[in-house]
Design a protein around this motif. Sequence first.
Motif, PDB file in Angstrom:
ATOM      1  N   ILE A 169      20.010  34.553  56.564  1.00  0.00           N
ATOM      2  CA  ILE A 169      19.133  33.969  55.547  1.00  0.00           C
ATOM      3  C   ILE A 169      17.950  33.263  56.199  1.00  0.00           C
ATOM      4  O   ILE A 169      16.790  33.441  55.794  1.00  0.00           O
ATOM      5  CB  ILE A 169      19.930  33.000  54.658  1.00  0.00           C
ATOM      6  N   GLN A 170      18.230  32.453  57.220  1.00  0.00           N
ATOM      7  CA  GLN A 170      17.154  31.748  57.913  1.00  0.00           C
ATOM      8  C   GLN A 170      16.178  32.742  58.543  1.00  0.00           C
ATOM      9  O   GLN A 170      14.961  32.552  58.489  1.00  0.00           O
ATOM     10  CB  GLN A 170      17.744  30.850  59.002  1.00  0.00           C
ATOM     11  N   PHE A 171      16.709  33.805  59.135  1.00  0.00           N
ATOM     12  CA  PHE A 171      15.869  34.846  59.739  1.00  0.00           C
ATOM     13  C   PHE A 171      14.946  35.460  58.696  1.00  0.00           C
ATOM     14  O   PHE A 171      13.738  35.607  58.905  1.00  0.00           O
ATOM     15  CB  PHE A 171      16.769  35.917  60.355  1.00  0.00           C
ATOM     16  N   ALA A 172      15.509  35.812  57.541  1.00  0.00           N
ATOM     17  CA  ALA A 172      14.723  36.454  56.487  1.00  0.00           C
ATOM     18  C   ALA A 172      13.658  35.514  55.934  1.00  0.00           C
ATOM     19  O   ALA A 172      12.534  35.941  55.639  1.00  0.00           O
ATOM     20  CB  ALA A 172      15.640  36.927  55.363  1.00  0.00           C
ATOM     21  N   GLN A 173      14.005  34.239  55.811  1.00  0.00           N
ATOM     22  CA  GLN A 173      13.053  33.275  55.260  1.00  0.00           C
ATOM     23  C   GLN A 173      11.889  33.020  56.200  1.00  0.00           C
ATOM     24  O   GLN A 173      10.793  32.669  55.761  1.00  0.00           O
ATOM     25  CB  GLN A 173      13.776  31.968  54.930  1.00  0.00           C
ATOM     26  N   LYS A 174      12.108  33.191  57.509  1.00  0.00           N
ATOM     27  CA  LYS A 174      11.050  32.967  58.480  1.00  0.00           C
ATOM     28  C   LYS A 174      10.339  34.278  58.876  1.00  0.00           C
ATOM     29  O   LYS A 174       9.448  34.284  59.715  1.00  0.00           O
ATOM     30  CB  LYS A 174      11.618  32.301  59.737  1.00  0.00           C
ATOM     31  N   PHE A 175      10.765  35.365  58.264  1.00  0.00           N
ATOM     32  CA  PHE A 175      10.301  36.688  58.686  1.00  0.00           C
ATOM     33  C   PHE A 175       8.855  36.948  58.310  1.00  0.00           C
ATOM     34  O   PHE A 175       8.395  36.595  57.227  1.00  0.00           O
ATOM     35  CB  PHE A 175      11.210  37.740  58.043  1.00  0.00           C
ATOM     36  N   GLU A 176       8.143  37.626  59.231  1.00  0.00           N
ATOM     37  CA  GLU A 176       6.785  38.074  58.960  1.00  0.00           C
ATOM     38  C   GLU A 176       6.827  39.593  58.791  1.00  0.00           C
ATOM     39  O   GLU A 176       7.071  40.336  59.730  1.00  0.00           O
ATOM     40  CB  GLU A 176       5.855  37.674  60.106  1.00  0.00           C
ATOM     41  N   LYS A 177       6.584  40.063  57.588  1.00  0.00           N
ATOM     42  CA  LYS A 177       6.874  41.436  57.181  1.00  0.00           C
ATOM     43  C   LYS A 177       6.232  42.513  58.051  1.00  0.00           C
ATOM     44  O   LYS A 177       6.799  43.583  58.250  1.00  0.00           O
ATOM     45  CB  LYS A 177       6.455  41.637  55.723  1.00  0.00           C
ATOM     46  N   GLN A 178       5.067  42.259  58.594  1.00  0.00           N
ATOM     47  CA  GLN A 178       4.357  43.331  59.278  1.00  0.00           C
ATOM     48  C   GLN A 178       5.076  43.833  60.522  1.00  0.00           C
ATOM     49  O   GLN A 178       4.757  44.899  61.035  1.00  0.00           O
ATOM     50  CB  GLN A 178       2.943  42.878  59.662  1.00  0.00           C
ATOM     51  N   PHE A 179       6.055  43.111  61.017  1.00  0.00           N
ATOM     52  CA  PHE A 179       6.737  43.536  62.233  1.00  0.00           C
ATOM     53  C   PHE A 179       7.868  44.545  61.970  1.00  0.00           C
ATOM     54  O   PHE A 179       8.217  45.310  62.843  1.00  0.00           O
ATOM     55  CB  PHE A 179       7.328  42.321  62.971  1.00  0.00           C
ATOM     56  N   GLY A 180       8.460  44.560  60.806  1.00  0.00           N
ATOM     57  CA  GLY A 180       9.623  45.411  60.548  1.00  0.00           C
ATOM     58  C   GLY A 180      10.871  44.768  61.106  1.00  0.00           C
ATOM     59  O   GLY A 180      11.142  44.853  62.301  1.00  0.00           O
ATOM     60  N   GLY A 181      11.632  44.087  60.288  1.00  0.00           N
ATOM     61  CA  GLY A 181      12.751  43.283  60.758  1.00  0.00           C
ATOM     62  C   GLY A 181      14.058  44.052  60.849  1.00  0.00           C
ATOM     63  O   GLY A 181      14.260  45.047  60.149  1.00  0.00           O
ATOM     64  N   ARG A 182      14.952  43.583  61.723  1.00  0.00           N
ATOM     65  CA  ARG A 182      16.245  44.207  61.920  1.00  0.00           C
ATOM     66  C   ARG A 182      17.330  43.131  62.036  1.00  0.00           C
ATOM     67  O   ARG A 182      17.182  42.175  62.803  1.00  0.00           O
ATOM     68  CB  ARG A 182      16.263  45.050  63.199  1.00  0.00           C
ATOM     69  N   ILE A 183      18.420  43.326  61.287  1.00  0.00           N
ATOM     70  CA  ILE A 183      19.616  42.509  61.449  1.00  0.00           C
ATOM     71  C   ILE A 183      20.774  43.459  61.748  1.00  0.00           C
ATOM     72  O   ILE A 183      20.962  44.447  61.044  1.00  0.00           O
ATOM     73  CB  ILE A 183      19.936  41.683  60.190  1.00  0.00           C
ATOM     74  N   VAL A 184      21.526  43.156  62.791  1.00  0.00           N
ATOM     75  CA  VAL A 184      22.741  43.927  63.106  1.00  0.00           C
ATOM     76  C   VAL A 184      23.895  42.951  63.250  1.00  0.00           C
ATOM     77  O   VAL A 184      23.828  41.996  64.037  1.00  0.00           O
ATOM     78  CB  VAL A 184      22.582  44.749  64.392  1.00  0.00           C
ATOM     79  N   ASN A 185      24.948  43.191  62.480  1.00  0.00           N
ATOM     80  CA  ASN A 185      26.156  42.372  62.542  1.00  0.00           C
ATOM     81  C   ASN A 185      27.237  43.117  63.315  1.00  0.00           C
ATOM     82  O   ASN A 185      27.389  44.329  63.165  1.00  0.00           O
ATOM     83  CB  ASN A 185      26.669  42.070  61.130  1.00  0.00           C
TER      84      ASN A 185
END
Length: 257
Positions: free
Chosen positions: A136-152
């Motif tokens: 959640i913290q990652f998504a809230q601080k995310f800057e969209k232009q980079f293309g985000g990735r979460i792997v659990n």
Amino acid sequence: MNDLKGKIAIITGASRLKGIGAAICRELAKTGCHIFFTYWTDYDKSMPWSIEIDEPLKLKEELQQKGINVSCMELDLSNPDAPELLLNQVVERLGYPNILINNATYSTNNTFANLTTKELDQHYKVNIRATTLLSIQFAQKFEKQFGGRIVNLTSGQFQGPMPGELAYATTKGAVDALTITLSAELAPLGITVNAVNPGPTDTGWMTENIRNDLKPSFPFGRIGEPTDVAKTIKFLVSEEAAWITGQIIHSEGGFRR
């Protein structure tokens, strides 16, 4: 994978040089990705495999030799403030992260006969609460232009039972459910969310008897190594995997239960 060069990745649970967390750090560092990793030596010292106190520092020095920016911190993820503290430190030291690898885990042996409230809560705090809040913290601080990735990191709980690991199996199984729902919520932000099950992996905890017992279950004739899952994760956080989300990937060499 040159598309990862200059991006910033968070990897939790990279205390031990032989561990999966360290292997992930190494694989991403090869691509030019900047690394921020966490470790918690008190936990590893309490486990049968233990840890040398300078292993996190050695990992940091090894990664810096790749010519990337590297930072790390000792962090108890069972602390409810840990996710916010971690993301703030990453932004302050390296910048806004593009990749989050929720690798840290808490695991002890227990069954229905001896599982306590305290032990179940400890599994929940690290395996579920920290993973959820960090994402959640990652998504809230995310800057969209980079293309985000979460792997659990998960452990194949729906592949078969895990007797003797009731709390671990319960909480890690919830990571699969989190992955599927969170992937739908974060897709509009350009963030993919996947989980990887590495199967039995030789990170230093296996005895020779365990290796011999497990080897026949692997059709390739060998035990899984930390680099095997690290390479899978490297692909999932690349641009080539932009269309893959909400998946539980069993990167376990065809392991037969």
